[in-house]
Design an enzyme around this catalytic site. Structure first.
Site, PDB file in Angstrom:
ATOM      1  N   LYS A   1       0.803  -1.301  -0.039  1.00 50.69           N
ATOM      2  CA  LYS A   1      -0.071   0.121  -0.035  1.00 50.69           C
ATOM      3  C   LYS A   1       0.991   1.231  -0.108  1.00 50.69           C
ATOM      4  O   LYS A   1       0.887   2.329  -0.829  1.00 50.69           O
ATOM      5  CB  LYS A   1      -1.059   0.215   1.313  1.00 50.69           C
TER       6      LYS A   1
ATOM      7  N   ASP B   1     -11.058   2.709   3.595  1.00 50.94           N
ATOM      8  CA  ASP B   1     -11.188   1.123   3.662  1.00 50.94           C
ATOM      9  C   ASP B   1     -12.646   1.061   3.272  1.00 50.94           C
ATOM     10  O   ASP B   1     -13.194  -0.278   2.948  1.00 50.94           O
ATOM     11  CB  ASP B   1     -10.671   0.248   4.809  1.00 50.94           C
TER      12      ASP B   1
ATOM     13  N   GLN C   1      -4.797  -1.434   9.432  1.00 53.12           N
ATOM     14  CA  GLN C   1      -4.746  -2.742   8.658  1.00 53.12           C
ATOM     15  C   GLN C   1      -5.282  -3.923   9.833  1.00 53.12           C
ATOM     16  O   GLN C   1      -4.780  -3.808  11.125  1.00 53.12           O
ATOM     17  CB  GLN C   1      -3.076  -2.954   8.831  1.00 53.12           C
TER      18      GLN C   1
END
Ligand code: NAP
Length: 280
Positions: A50, A117, A94
């Protein structure tokens, strides 16, 4: 018959190039924050990917990596700081988090306008009422791939295997929005084969190497394989027995090179959407 390969890697690269061109015109640059708690090796790999994608796209990237023993209050403080950080337009936590932390509570605390997200109840709830805002990256990437290959979902029987909040549930909603008839399957589903045999399209999001075999699908099926597993030779593989299923499917995603690369591209796109929200 051999299936057409749905090339997620190529599409992801095309999207990333387009984003890079857009970002050249932007000032300030969009910023993506990533909170990585502890040292889970898989998470470290994902986060590195990422960060690399952010840098290539010309984004500002900020990684905050507290120790695995951080308290809930300590992590909440980091989330609050990112909520208020004007340089960071979107951020993610995460997953998975260490067991002592309440992941849902943490995700609930991310400002919906910074929820890159798309995992917050606000983002997911909006999707439920067909008011799509920031979509979870993996289901969004799947829809983009189907669109790219001009696959018309209207009237199709889509079978989604797996009911996670990040893949199974949201992809079932997005497929319904495109007028597919959706059946959801999970670990308690009886006679999975009977259901998959009837599917025009299967999304496999389980996490079990090669569990969908040729005998479980009908000729011409479209296969979207979300799984990321290791086979008996420690080689990366999906939930679908690719080599055999591709012989009778019409379209199929490979693993690697299918859904995975699109997830990162969609995260960048989501960050750009957060950026746009911050300028409203
Ligand atoms: P998850 O939270 O790990 O849940 C797995 C789902 O599979 C559950 O709903 C479970 O049912 C169901 N399941 C388990 N065994 C089953 C069986 N024998 N038959 C039918 N259903 C079964 O799911 P996830 O987080 O969505 O991850 C799924 C896979 O996708 C993993 O391999 C993950 O690494 C991968 N993934 C890939 C990407 C990407 O970008 N490529 C992104 C996210 C996830 P119950 O609900 O009944 O337990």
């Amino acid at each position: 018959m051999t299936a057409t390969i749905l090339d997620g890697k190529a599409l992801a690269q095309k999207i990333r190039n387009e984003i890079k061109e857009k970002v050249k015109q932007l000032d300030p640059k969009p910023g993506l924050g990533v909170i990585l708690v502890g040292e889970n090796p898989a998470s470290q790999v994902y986060v590195r990917g990422k960060e690399k994608a952010c840098q290539e796209a010309g984004f500002i990237s900020k990684k905050i990596a507290p120790d695995k023993d951080i308290s809930q209050a300590g992590l909440m403080k980091i989330v609050d700081e990112l909520n208020q950080d004007n340089e960071i337009h979107g951020f993610i936590v995460q997953l998975p988090l260490p067991k002592h932390l309440d992941a849902q509570f943490i995700i609930d605390s991310i400002l919906p306008s910074k929820d890159a997200d798309g995992f917050s109840p606000v983002s997911l709830g909006n999707m439920l009422i067909n008011n799509n805002k920031i979509l979870p990256a993996t289901p969004k990437g799947i829809m983009r791939l189907l669109e790219e290959y001009k696959i018309n979902l209207e009237g199709m029987h889509a079978v989604v295997i797996g009911r996670s909040n990040i893949v199974g549930k949201p992809i079932s909603l997005l497929l319904q929005q495109k007028n597919a008839t959706v059946t959801m399957c999970h670990s308690r589903t009886k006679d999975l084969k009977k259901i998959t045999k009837e599917a025009d399209l299967i999304v496999a999001a389980v996490g079990k190497a090669k569990m969908i075999t040729q005998g479980m699908v009908k000729k011409g099926v479209i296969i979207i394989d979300v799984g990321m597993n290791r086979d008996e030779n420690n080689k990366l593989c999906g939930d679908v027995d690719f080599e055999n299923v591709k012989e009778i499917a019409s379209f199929i995603t490979p693993v690697p090179g299918g859904v995975g690369p699109l997830t990162i591209a969609m995260l960048l796109e989501n960050t750009l959407e957060c950026y746009a929200l911050s300028n409203k």
